[in-house]
Design a protein around this motif. Structure first.
Motif, mmCIF file in Angstrom:
data_model
loop_
_atom_site.group_PDB
_atom_site.id
_atom_site.type_symbol
_atom_site.label_atom_id
_atom_site.label_comp_id
_atom_site.label_asym_id
_atom_site.label_seq_id
_atom_site.Cartn_x
_atom_site.Cartn_y
_atom_site.Cartn_z
ATOM 1 N N ALA A 29 43.879 36.278 51.311
ATOM 2 C CA ALA A 29 43.436 36.142 49.924
ATOM 3 C C ALA A 29 41.936 36.381 49.864
ATOM 4 C CB ALA A 29 43.773 34.750 49.389
ATOM 5 N N CYS A 57 44.997 43.580 45.289
ATOM 6 C CA CYS A 57 45.506 42.506 46.158
ATOM 7 C C CYS A 57 47.010 42.337 46.010
ATOM 8 C CB CYS A 57 44.792 41.189 45.840
ATOM 9 S SG CYS A 57 43.055 41.136 46.328
ATOM 10 N N LYS A 62 48.839 40.407 48.755
ATOM 11 C CA LYS A 62 47.810 39.396 49.001
ATOM 12 C C LYS A 62 47.471 38.669 47.707
ATOM 13 C CE LYS A 62 47.544 41.020 53.194
ATOM 14 N NZ LYS A 62 48.060 40.276 54.365
ATOM 15 N N ARG A 63 46.689 37.591 47.832
ATOM 16 C CA ARG A 63 46.346 36.777 46.672
ATOM 17 C C ARG A 63 44.883 36.968 46.273
ATOM 18 N NH1 ARG A 63 49.809 34.231 49.919
ATOM 19 N NH2 ARG A 63 48.210 33.288 51.258
#
Length: 551
Positions: A29, A57, A62-63
């Motif tokens: 992240a 992201c 992903k965060r």
């Protein structure tokens, strides 16, 4: 089957390119924000780029957390509605907030957004965590002042809320960033994202004479051995804090940089949900190398926790500019080992050499970041493979003109072309796979004698802190040697190994090293390198041993 709990690696993103590099090199992240709303006036994100970053992201699984952690003044409130309405459309994975009023505003106007409580809220106890949990927060970022024993207790008493802890980056000498020094001395609000880093400045001692004139207290070689300046705090009589001043001043408030890597397994063991790295204002190289080091460390711990060892990852982190590393508040009260009284600059024996901007059919295009000279060894750092590749280059082909030069200067945005034919024993397909766009490379940096002594001193203080065995006599001896080197001055620099021109060969097996691949001195070493997998070099000890055997 219950899914294994894994701590996430949370990296800073100061602009869109750094965001992409952090994700490429292993971040789970990233956190980002616009300059006006996120305690970073130097953030290079526009609101449109924030949206693009979040989408990038999510496209990569992903965060992305958005920083909305300013302490709001009346003038800021008008912007909140537009900001919240815009960002909620891209569904960030969390908003990082410090101001209770902003917290309530977002909770009311965008109740679907997960709310994270910033380190600026100074959360140091399980009671504070429970308070924010009751208000509806999903995650609490703990203050840097929380010790490990306190962290364990908070985790035990607050099992149903996510916890985030800083593991790496610059430290503020005040209480979790609540600093008024910058406001007072430079009229720049630290809690509005515009800190002047006044704690890093050098200070000089002056005297006001009876006639009203101000004079500098001159300390020279004739009187420097006659006295020293000490601070004594009223409640600790007899405990003296030395103040050193040289021609550049004194650095009495300068903290070393946080690095929890030596104790990272303890954080993973108790299940800290998010491991946060500081540095939205740091370089692309910092984002890439730090992310890579912590990614490998975290993955290796979960693969084999019993045999986890921080040493190989520390080698990587030492290749990034730092002020000396400290565990900070991990064991509770700070010691002198957490401060750097001699310097304020970040240094390392490596520097950012370049970044891959394009992968062609037969070559890398590389944007040069620092000066390159014929004979320099570039170390390619892969976001995919564990090993790095060393390439010694004797001339540089400029991509736009096609001419060849011996020197390329950094800061000129010059792009050079590195043909795959320069790599002696790598497969072209492997090179393309291992080093995609945004892959970085480094090279050794020549340092002064003073800087080499500082690196050794920083390493000594870190080791003493990690082992919990302070050695005041050895500390003072090494510190005196560093101070003496500072007094001597001198600008002559040297590399740790022979990596410039044709002065020598390290014997590790760099691609393109004419001496290694042609000189009979390295015959045995060449035979060994050829038996290894692509890109695997000899260690320094192996290189020395095999060179000796060849002789």
């Amino acid at each position: 089957m219950k899914k294994e709990h894994r701590s996430e690696l949370l990296m800073p993103a100061g602009n869109l390119r750094k965001l992409k590099m952090a994700i490429l090199y292993g971040a789970d992240a990233v956190y980002l924000g616009t300059p006006d709303m996120s305690l970073r006036t130097k953030s290079q994100f526009s609101l449109a780029e924030v949206i693009e970053g979040v989408e990038f992201c999510h496209a990569h699984g992903k965060r992305a957390y958005l920083t909305l952690n300013l302490f709001s003044h009346n003038k800021d409130i008008a912007k909140l509605q537009e900001y919240v309405e815009t960002v909620r459309k891209v569904k960030p994975d969390g908003l990082i907030i410090a101001d209770p009023g902003v917290f309530q505003f977002v909770k009311t106007h965008a109740p679907e957004l997960p709310l994270h409580i910033s380190t600026q809220a100074n959360i140091c106890s399980w009671l504070s965590v429970q308070f924010w949990q009751d208000q509806g927060a999903e995650l609490c970022v703990l203050a840097r002042e929380v010790s490990y024993s306190e962290l364990v207790e908070i985790r035990e008493k607050c099992p149903d809320i996510k916890l985030e802890a800083f593991v790496h980056g610059a430290m503020c000498m005040t209480y979790s960033g609540r600093c008024l020094l910058s406001n007072f001395m430079a009229e720049r609000g630290a809690n509005q994202g515009n800190c002047a880093n006044s704690c890093r400045w050098n200070y000089k001692l002056k005297m006001r004479m009876k006639d009203g004139t101000v004079e500098e207290l001159e300390i020279n070689e004739d009187n420097s051995d006659m006295f020293e300046f000490l601070l004594e705090e009223g409640c600790r009589p007899g405990e003296f804090l030395p103040i050193e001043e040289d021609g550049r001043g004194s650095y009495i408030m300068n903290s070393r940089d946080l690095c929890i890597m030596p104790k990272l397994d303890e954080y993973l063991k108790i299940g800290v949900d998010s491991l946060k790295v500081e540095g939205r204002g740091k370089s692309e190289y910092y984002c890439a190398v730090v992310a890579r080091a912590y990614r490998m460390a975290i993955d290796d711990y979960y693969a084999d926790p019993q045999n986890w060892d921080p040493k190989p990852y520390m080698v990587e982190l030492e290749a990034v500019g730092n002020r000396g590393y400290t565990l900070a508040f991990h064991d509770g009260r700070l010691t002198n080992y957490a401060h750097d009284y001699e310097h304020t600059a970040s240094i390392a024996q490596w520097e950012y050499a370049g970044v891959v901007t394009k992968v062609e059919d037969d070559a890398f295009l590389v944007e040069v970041k620092n000066k390159l000279e014929a004979g320099d060894v570039l170390e390619f750092i892969s976001p995919i493979a564990r090993h790095t590749i060393l390439l010694r280059v004797y001339e540089f082909e400029r991509a736009d003109k096609g001419d060849r030069v011996d020197v390329v200067h950094g800061g000129t945005k010059t792009v050079i072309r590195l043909p795959f034919s320069l790599f002696d024993h790598e497969d072209t397909d492997d090179l393309k796979t291992w080093f995609p766009e945004y892959s970085v490379m480094r090279k050794e940096r020549a340092l002064t004698d003073e800087q080499w002594k500082r690196i050794k001193f920083d390493k000594f203080t870190q080791d003493a802190e990690i082992q919990g065995q302070p050695n005041d006599a050895a500390y003072q001896k090494r510190r005196d040697a560093l101070v003496a080197s500072i007094d001597e001055g001198g600008n002559q620099t040297r590399f740790k190994t022979n990596r410039v021109g044709t002065d020598g060969c390290c014997g590790k097996g760099c691609n393109g090293c004419m001496m290694f691949w042609q000189d009979d001195l390295y015959a045995k070493a060449r035979e060994e390198v050829m038996t290894r997998k692509q890109g695997e070099l000899l260690s320094r000890a192996e290189a020395t041993m095999m060179k000796g055997a060849a002789e």
